[in-house]
Design a protein around this motif. Structure first.
Motif, PDB file in Angstrom:
ATOM      1  N   ASP A  40     102.551  -6.295  23.883  1.00 27.61           N
ATOM      2  CA  ASP A  40     101.566  -6.206  24.943  1.00 27.61           C
ATOM      3  C   ASP A  40     102.042  -5.157  25.941  1.00 27.61           C
ATOM      4  O   ASP A  40     103.072  -5.345  26.587  1.00 27.61           O
ATOM      5  CB  ASP A  40     101.432  -7.571  25.632  1.00 27.61           C
ATOM      6  CG  ASP A  40     100.381  -7.557  26.742  1.00 27.61           C
ATOM      7  OD1 ASP A  40      99.797  -6.484  26.988  1.00 27.61           O
ATOM      8  OD2 ASP A  40     100.158  -8.618  27.354  1.00 27.61           O
ATOM      9  N   PRO A  41     101.318  -4.017  26.065  1.00 29.54           N
ATOM     10  CA  PRO A  41     101.780  -2.952  26.962  1.00 29.54           C
ATOM     11  C   PRO A  41     101.364  -3.153  28.416  1.00 29.54           C
ATOM     12  O   PRO A  41     101.289  -2.199  29.170  1.00 29.54           O
ATOM     13  CB  PRO A  41     101.106  -1.715  26.361  1.00 29.54           C
ATOM     14  CG  PRO A  41      99.823  -2.237  25.811  1.00 29.54           C
ATOM     15  CD  PRO A  41     100.116  -3.637  25.331  1.00 29.54           C
ATOM     16  N   ARG A  42     101.121  -4.393  28.830  1.00 29.43           N
ATOM     17  CA  ARG A  42     100.637  -4.651  30.184  1.00 29.43           C
ATOM     18  C   ARG A  42     101.588  -4.091  31.238  1.00 29.43           C
ATOM     19  O   ARG A  42     101.161  -3.441  32.188  1.00 29.43           O
ATOM     20  CB  ARG A  42     100.457  -6.157  30.385  1.00 29.43           C
ATOM     21  CG  ARG A  42     100.095  -6.557  31.813  1.00 29.43           C
ATOM     22  CD  ARG A  42     100.017  -8.060  31.943  1.00 29.43           C
ATOM     23  NE  ARG A  42      99.780  -8.483  33.308  1.00 29.43           N
ATOM     24  CZ  ARG A  42      99.805  -9.752  33.715  1.00 29.43           C
ATOM     25  NH1 ARG A  42     100.052 -10.700  32.820  1.00 29.43           N
ATOM     26  NH2 ARG A  42      99.587 -10.067  34.968  1.00 29.43           N
ATOM     27  N   TYR A  43     102.880  -4.330  31.077  1.00 26.91           N
ATOM     28  CA  TYR A  43     103.839  -3.892  32.090  1.00 26.91           C
ATOM     29  C   TYR A  43     104.441  -2.526  31.776  1.00 26.91           C
ATOM     30  O   TYR A  43     105.055  -1.911  32.656  1.00 26.91           O
ATOM     31  CB  TYR A  43     104.954  -4.933  32.249  1.00 26.91           C
ATOM     32  CG  TYR A  43     104.437  -6.227  32.824  1.00 26.91           C
ATOM     33  CD1 TYR A  43     104.010  -6.306  34.143  1.00 26.91           C
ATOM     34  CD2 TYR A  43     104.326  -7.363  32.025  1.00 26.91           C
ATOM     35  CE1 TYR A  43     103.507  -7.488  34.667  1.00 26.91           C
ATOM     36  CE2 TYR A  43     103.830  -8.550  32.545  1.00 26.91           C
ATOM     37  CZ  TYR A  43     103.424  -8.607  33.866  1.00 26.91           C
ATOM     38  OH  TYR A  43     102.923  -9.778  34.377  1.00 26.91           O
ATOM     39  N   TRP A  44     104.295  -2.074  30.560  1.00 27.68           N
ATOM     40  CA  TRP A  44     104.755  -0.724  30.217  1.00 27.68           C
ATOM     41  C   TRP A  44     103.693  -0.080  29.318  1.00 27.68           C
ATOM     42  O   TRP A  44     103.825  -0.002  28.109  1.00 27.68           O
ATOM     43  CB  TRP A  44     106.115  -0.763  29.513  1.00 27.68           C
ATOM     44  CG  TRP A  44     106.805   0.569  29.640  1.00 27.68           C
ATOM     45  CD1 TRP A  44     107.086   1.455  28.650  1.00 27.68           C
ATOM     46  CD2 TRP A  44     107.268   1.170  30.853  1.00 27.68           C
ATOM     47  NE1 TRP A  44     107.687   2.577  29.162  1.00 27.68           N
ATOM     48  CE2 TRP A  44     107.816   2.419  30.510  1.00 27.68           C
ATOM     49  CE3 TRP A  44     107.263   0.779  32.199  1.00 27.68           C
ATOM     50  CZ2 TRP A  44     108.361   3.287  31.466  1.00 27.68           C
ATOM     51  CZ3 TRP A  44     107.806   1.629  33.147  1.00 27.68           C
ATOM     52  CH2 TRP A  44     108.343   2.868  32.774  1.00 27.68           C
ATOM     53  N   PRO A  45     102.599   0.389  29.943  1.00 31.09           N
ATOM     54  CA  PRO A  45     101.441   0.852  29.165  1.00 31.09           C
ATOM     55  C   PRO A  45     101.728   2.044  28.274  1.00 31.09           C
ATOM     56  O   PRO A  45     100.929   2.350  27.392  1.00 31.09           O
ATOM     57  CB  PRO A  45     100.408   1.209  30.249  1.00 31.09           C
ATOM     58  CG  PRO A  45     101.206   1.441  31.495  1.00 31.09           C
ATOM     59  CD  PRO A  45     102.373   0.486  31.399  1.00 31.09           C
ATOM     60  N   TYR A  47     103.584   2.114  25.880  1.00 30.19           N
ATOM     61  CA  TYR A  47     103.627   1.635  24.502  1.00 30.19           C
ATOM     62  C   TYR A  47     102.246   1.684  23.846  1.00 30.19           C
ATOM     63  O   TYR A  47     102.143   1.617  22.617  1.00 30.19           O
ATOM     64  CB  TYR A  47     104.180   0.214  24.433  1.00 30.19           C
ATOM     65  CG  TYR A  47     105.686   0.154  24.472  1.00 30.19           C
ATOM     66  CD1 TYR A  47     106.452   0.687  23.444  1.00 30.19           C
ATOM     67  CD2 TYR A  47     106.352  -0.439  25.546  1.00 30.19           C
ATOM     68  CE1 TYR A  47     107.836   0.635  23.469  1.00 30.19           C
ATOM     69  CE2 TYR A  47     107.739  -0.498  25.586  1.00 30.19           C
ATOM     70  CZ  TYR A  47     108.474   0.040  24.548  1.00 30.19           C
ATOM     71  OH  TYR A  47     109.843   0.002  24.580  1.00 30.19           O
ATOM     72  N   CYS A 245      98.414   4.917  32.005  1.00 28.03           N
ATOM     73  CA  CYS A 245      99.743   5.521  32.151  1.00 28.03           C
ATOM     74  C   CYS A 245      99.803   6.596  33.228  1.00 28.03           C
ATOM     75  O   CYS A 245     100.897   7.068  33.567  1.00 28.03           O
ATOM     76  CB  CYS A 245     100.174   6.151  30.816  1.00 28.03           C
ATOM     77  SG  CYS A 245     100.111   5.066  29.392  1.00 28.03           S
ATOM     78  N   LEU A 248     102.317   6.564  36.088  1.00 29.03           N
ATOM     79  CA  LEU A 248     103.712   6.684  35.670  1.00 29.03           C
ATOM     80  C   LEU A 248     104.137   8.143  35.527  1.00 29.03           C
ATOM     81  O   LEU A 248     105.299   8.481  35.700  1.00 29.03           O
ATOM     82  CB  LEU A 248     103.944   5.954  34.357  1.00 29.03           C
ATOM     83  CG  LEU A 248     103.865   4.424  34.412  1.00 29.03           C
ATOM     84  CD1 LEU A 248     103.904   3.833  33.008  1.00 29.03           C
ATOM     85  CD2 LEU A 248     104.990   3.865  35.258  1.00 29.03           C
TER      86      LEU A 248
END
Length: 252
Positions: A40-45, A47, A245, A248
């Protein structure tokens, strides 16, 4: 009817019959395999970011893909008698080289800041990892300039894949993130890397002298602006998952 040894047992009635049949079927059915969890890329999109070209997919590797990437690095990325990199990381023994690759990618994630970031992507061809393509920048929100770097496993070189993977991150930089320029570099004797840059549209941007393996080596600096990229772009690239993203990258 259910067979137990030589004796035949006839189930009595509907419910008993169904139970007996279920027991027989259940004893021969293979156990259901558990599917691996999807990240799940919720906290590190990042991915969820995907770059796709006609033959390749570029993505930030999860642990299984990162293990594959490390194995490719351990297998070799150039002739041992040559050193195409300013930092001779490939001089390490295969196991150490693979471990260093694994740690490097994890480090880029741990140390990521919008003011200074390195996007280190695994390159996949026909579902298998074949190399790595990096895009990195400092103060991108201010400079709108980033740098590229890459390597391919030796078995995958000479097939035009290096040009295709570079085209993917160049497209991400200009079309996706709004870059104004990109820089790169290669040793003057590294004809393959210089050829990739030339096909993408990079132009010479001066020379630098580096100390590599205790010897002076000459690096050809390269620069690509938006106009040159537009003129030379030939590889179709699809970007997916970029919107979450942007902050970031300092490109929101």
């Amino acid at each position: 009817m259910a067979h137990y040894g030589k004796r035949i047992v006839r189930p009595r009635g509907g419910r008993a019959a169904r139970a007996a049949r279920a027991a027989v079927i259940g004893s021969t059915r293979r156990p259901r395999l558990r599917q691996p969890p999807v990240m799940d890329p919720r906290y590190w999109p990042l991915y969820g970011l995907r770059l796709r070209t006609p033959r390749l997919e570029l993505r930030l590797p999860d642990v299984p893909l990162l293990d594959e990437l490390a194995a490719v690095a351990a297998g070799g990325v150039h002739d041992p008698d040559e050193m195409p990199f300013g930092v001779p990381w490939t001089d390490a023994p295969p196991e150490e080289r693979g471990r260093g690759t694994f740690q490097h990618v994890l480090r880029t994630i741990a140390e990521w800041r919008p003011e200074q970031w390195t996007l280190s992507l695994a390159v996949l061809h026909e579902g298998a990892v074949i190399g790595r393509q990096d895009l990195f920048a400092t103060e991108f929100a201010v400079t709108r300039e980033a740098e590229t770097g890459s390597w391919l496993g030796t078995a995958h070189q000479g097939k035009g894949l290096g040009t295709e993977m570079r085209a993917a991150v160049v497209h991400l930089a200009f079309e996706g993130l709004g870059a104004l320029s990109l820089v790169s570099g290669a040793m003057v004797e590294n004809g393959r890397s210089l050829g990739v840059s030339r096909r993408i549209g990079y132009r010479p941007d001066g020379l630098s002298v580096l100390a590599v393996r205790g010897e002076a080596r000459t690096l050809q600096r390269l620069r690509l602006d938006r106009a040159a990229w537009e003129e030379h772009r030939a590889t179709p690239v699809e970007i997916a998952g970029l919107e979450p993203c942007r902050a970031l990258f300092g490109a929101s």
